[in-house]
Design a protein around this motif. Structure first.
Motif, short mmCIF file in Angstrom:
data_model
loop_
_atom_site.label_atom_id
_atom_site.label_comp_id
_atom_site.label_asym_id
_atom_site.label_seq_id
_atom_site.Cartn_x
_atom_site.Cartn_y
_atom_site.Cartn_z
N ALA A 244 0.83 -1.21 0.00
CA ALA A 244 0.00 0.00 0.00
C ALA A 244 0.86 1.26 0.00
N TYR A 245 1.97 1.22 0.73
CA TYR A 245 2.88 2.37 0.79
C TYR A 245 3.51 2.62 -0.58
N VAL A 246 3.91 1.56 -1.25
CA VAL A 246 4.51 1.68 -2.58
C VAL A 246 3.49 2.27 -3.58
N ILE A 247 2.25 1.77 -3.54
CA ILE A 247 1.21 2.25 -4.44
C ILE A 247 0.89 3.72 -4.16
N GLN A 248 0.86 4.08 -2.87
CA GLN A 248 0.58 5.47 -2.51
C GLN A 248 1.61 6.42 -3.11
N TRP A 249 2.87 6.06 -3.01
CA TRP A 249 3.93 6.91 -3.56
C TRP A 249 3.93 6.89 -5.08
N HIS A 250 3.48 5.79 -5.65
CA HIS A 250 3.32 5.74 -7.10
C HIS A 250 2.28 6.76 -7.56
N VAL A 251 1.14 6.81 -6.87
CA VAL A 251 0.09 7.77 -7.22
C VAL A 251 0.59 9.20 -7.05
N LEU A 252 1.34 9.45 -5.99
CA LEU A 252 1.92 10.78 -5.81
C LEU A 252 2.89 11.11 -6.94
N TRP A 295 12.70 -1.26 -1.47
CA TRP A 295 13.10 0.01 -2.07
C TRP A 295 13.23 -0.08 -3.58
N HIS A 296 13.45 -1.28 -4.12
CA HIS A 296 13.42 -1.44 -5.57
C HIS A 296 12.01 -1.17 -6.10
N TYR A 297 11.02 -1.76 -5.42
CA TYR A 297 9.64 -1.54 -5.83
C TYR A 297 9.24 -0.07 -5.63
N TRP A 298 9.67 0.51 -4.51
CA TRP A 298 9.30 1.89 -4.20
C TRP A 298 9.84 2.85 -5.25
N TRP A 299 11.13 2.77 -5.54
CA TRP A 299 11.73 3.65 -6.54
C TRP A 299 11.19 3.35 -7.94
N GLY A 300 11.00 2.05 -8.22
CA GLY A 300 10.51 1.67 -9.54
C GLY A 300 9.14 2.27 -9.84
N LEU A 301 8.23 2.17 -8.86
CA LEU A 301 6.89 2.70 -9.10
C LEU A 301 6.83 4.22 -9.00
N LEU A 302 7.68 4.83 -8.19
CA LEU A 302 7.74 6.29 -8.14
C LEU A 302 8.17 6.84 -9.50
N LEU A 303 9.21 6.27 -10.08
CA LEU A 303 9.69 6.69 -11.40
C LEU A 303 8.66 6.38 -12.49
N LEU A 304 7.95 5.27 -12.33
CA LEU A 304 6.89 4.91 -13.28
C LEU A 304 5.80 5.98 -13.29
N GLY A 305 5.43 6.48 -12.10
CA GLY A 305 4.42 7.53 -12.02
C GLY A 305 4.87 8.82 -12.67
N VAL A 306 6.14 9.21 -12.43
CA VAL A 306 6.67 10.43 -13.04
C VAL A 306 6.73 10.29 -14.56
N GLY A 307 7.15 9.12 -15.02
CA GLY A 307 7.21 8.87 -16.47
C GLY A 307 5.84 8.97 -17.11
N TRP A 308 4.82 8.43 -16.44
CA TRP A 308 3.44 8.54 -16.96
C TRP A 308 3.02 10.00 -17.02
N ASN A 309 3.32 10.77 -15.98
CA ASN A 309 2.91 12.17 -15.94
C ASN A 309 3.49 12.95 -17.12
N PHE A 310 4.78 12.80 -17.37
CA PHE A 310 5.43 13.55 -18.44
C PHE A 310 4.93 13.11 -19.82
N THR A 311 4.76 11.79 -20.02
CA THR A 311 4.31 11.33 -21.34
C THR A 311 2.84 11.68 -21.57
N PHE A 312 1.99 11.56 -20.55
CA PHE A 312 0.56 11.78 -20.73
C PHE A 312 0.23 13.26 -20.90
#
Length: 393
Positions: A244-252, A295-312
């Motif tokens: 849940a913590y990883v998903i929360q930071w992904h959404v942020l 922390w691999h999952y945390w950083w991976g999903l955080l970067l995934l969210g930022v990548g989505w934001n810039f591309t979308f």
């Protein structure tokens, strides 16, 4: 920035709060009501089907009747959907519940036009900032949606999930009142009656191809990896709180950059921001491939969210340079259809893909698609006039 843009940002926050709320409980409801494991994700599948079904008709309806009429109808359908879904829960009927999520999906599909409505409410030099402000509503949604799902568990005796639909109903009522009060622009005669190019002519533009591909791949890859992450973390013995913590930071990561993405577009061009988004998606995959610790999952999903934001957001802005006023419904509609079809495919393939390919190969599967978008956007440097990759009309 016009008040209409800020109002649409609040409407977007209410819409996405409902979407996050629905995503939080739909699979759990499916698990409770389904008579076969294959039907557990039926409500989510119906939601995506409703969303995709609405994209093209909603865009054309708004061009003819105006944004306000379209958004009001969308919210009314959403209110009907919440009532139908609630009846499905009370009656323990998966079919009725899935019909409700289908109708809610239509409402969500109509609401995807909020960011395009924001463009019509301000001058072209403010377009990138307007898109960012509307998408920034997702930050508020990330707070409202999950908390409403938790707080509403005791609101109805029939089911711990039924109360969530009272909350969803209230969100749609607020959005409806807001839309009624906002001074949304009306369709112009010239925009409705001017000549419109065919899809073949429109897609001959490298710019339109690049914009649609950027939105599709950015959204599709994000949904693919995001949906697979909780399953992968569970396989690696991470507890629910960690997930849940990883998903929360992904959404942020998805929505917090919206506060400055528009400024980055104005300063560095839309093309460059999309390329940065592709880079963030690739970096996310690289992190995912280096290990499966927390922390691999945390950083991976955080970067995934930022990548989505810039591309979308970048793709949405780039799209505005590919059509004339009379063509906006046609182009915006087909863009939404393609983008959310890609998201639906990503969500449906995630579970089976993880089982068949494994976490590492699922991530590797995403790389060629990101590289294709990178190439299409990179080629715009030579093929597109400077106006199309800047913030000027």
């Amino acid at each position: 920035m016009p008040i209409t843009v800020w109002g649409l940002a609040v409407a977007q926050a209410l819409l996405m709060s409902g979407n996050i709320l629905l995503v939080s409980i739909s699979a759990l409801v499916g698990q409770e009501l389904a008579v076969h494991p294959a039907l557990i994700t039926l409500p989510i599948a119906c939601q995506f089907l409703g969303l995709i079904t609405a994209t093209l008709p909603a865009a054309h309806l708004m061009q003819k009747l105006g944004r306000k009429t379209g958004f009001v109808l969308g919210n009314i359908i959403g209110l009907l959907g919440t009532w139908v879904a609630l009846q499905g829960l009370v009656a323990s009927s998966l079919a009725v519940f899935a019909l409700g999520t289908f109708l809610i999906g239509i409402a969500i599909g109509v609401g995807q036009q909020y960011r395009f409505a924001a463009l019509e409410a301000c001058a072209p030099p403010l377009h990138s900032r307007a898109i960012s402000i509307v998408m920034a509503g997702g930050v508020l949604a990330a707070i409202i949606g999950p908390n409403l799902a938790i707080l509403s568990q005791n609101w109805h005796a029939a089911s711990p999930y039924a109360g969530a639909f009272y909350g969803l109903f209230a969100l749609y009522v607020l959005a409806l009142l807001l839309i009624v009060l906002l001074p949304l622009p009306k369709p112009t005669i010239s925009a409705v009656k001017s000549e419109i190019r065919s899809y073949r002519e429109l897609f001959r533009q490298p710019l339109l191809m690049a914009a649609v591909a950027s939105g599709m791949i950015g959204y599709g890859i994000m949904v693919l990896i995001m949906t697979a992450t909780p399953l992968a973390m569970n396989h690696d013995q991470h507890d629910f709180n960690a997930t849940a913590y990883v998903i929360q930071w992904h959404v942020l990561g998805m929505f917090v950059p919206s506060f400055f993405t528009g400024s980055l577009i104005r300063r560095f061009t839309t093309r460059r921001v999309i390329l940065w988004g592709c880079g963030a998606l690739l970096l996310s995959i690289a992190v995912n491939l280096t290990g499966q610790g927390f922390w691999h999952y945390w950083w991976g999903l955080l970067l995934l969210g930022v990548g989505w934001n810039f591309t979308f957001i970048g793709a949405t802005h780039l799209l505005t340079f590919s059509y004339q006023p009379a063509e906006k419904a046609k182009v915006q509609g087909i863009n939404e259809f393609c983008v959310f079809s890609a998201a639906a495919l990503g969500s449906m393939f995630a579970g089976q893909g993880l089982v068949i390919l494994g976490w590492a190969w699922l991530n590797l599967f995403a790389i060629p698609w990101i590289l294709i978008v990178t190439l299409l956007i990179w080629r715009l440097k030579e093929q597109t006039p400077s106006a199309a990759v800047s913030d000027q009309p």
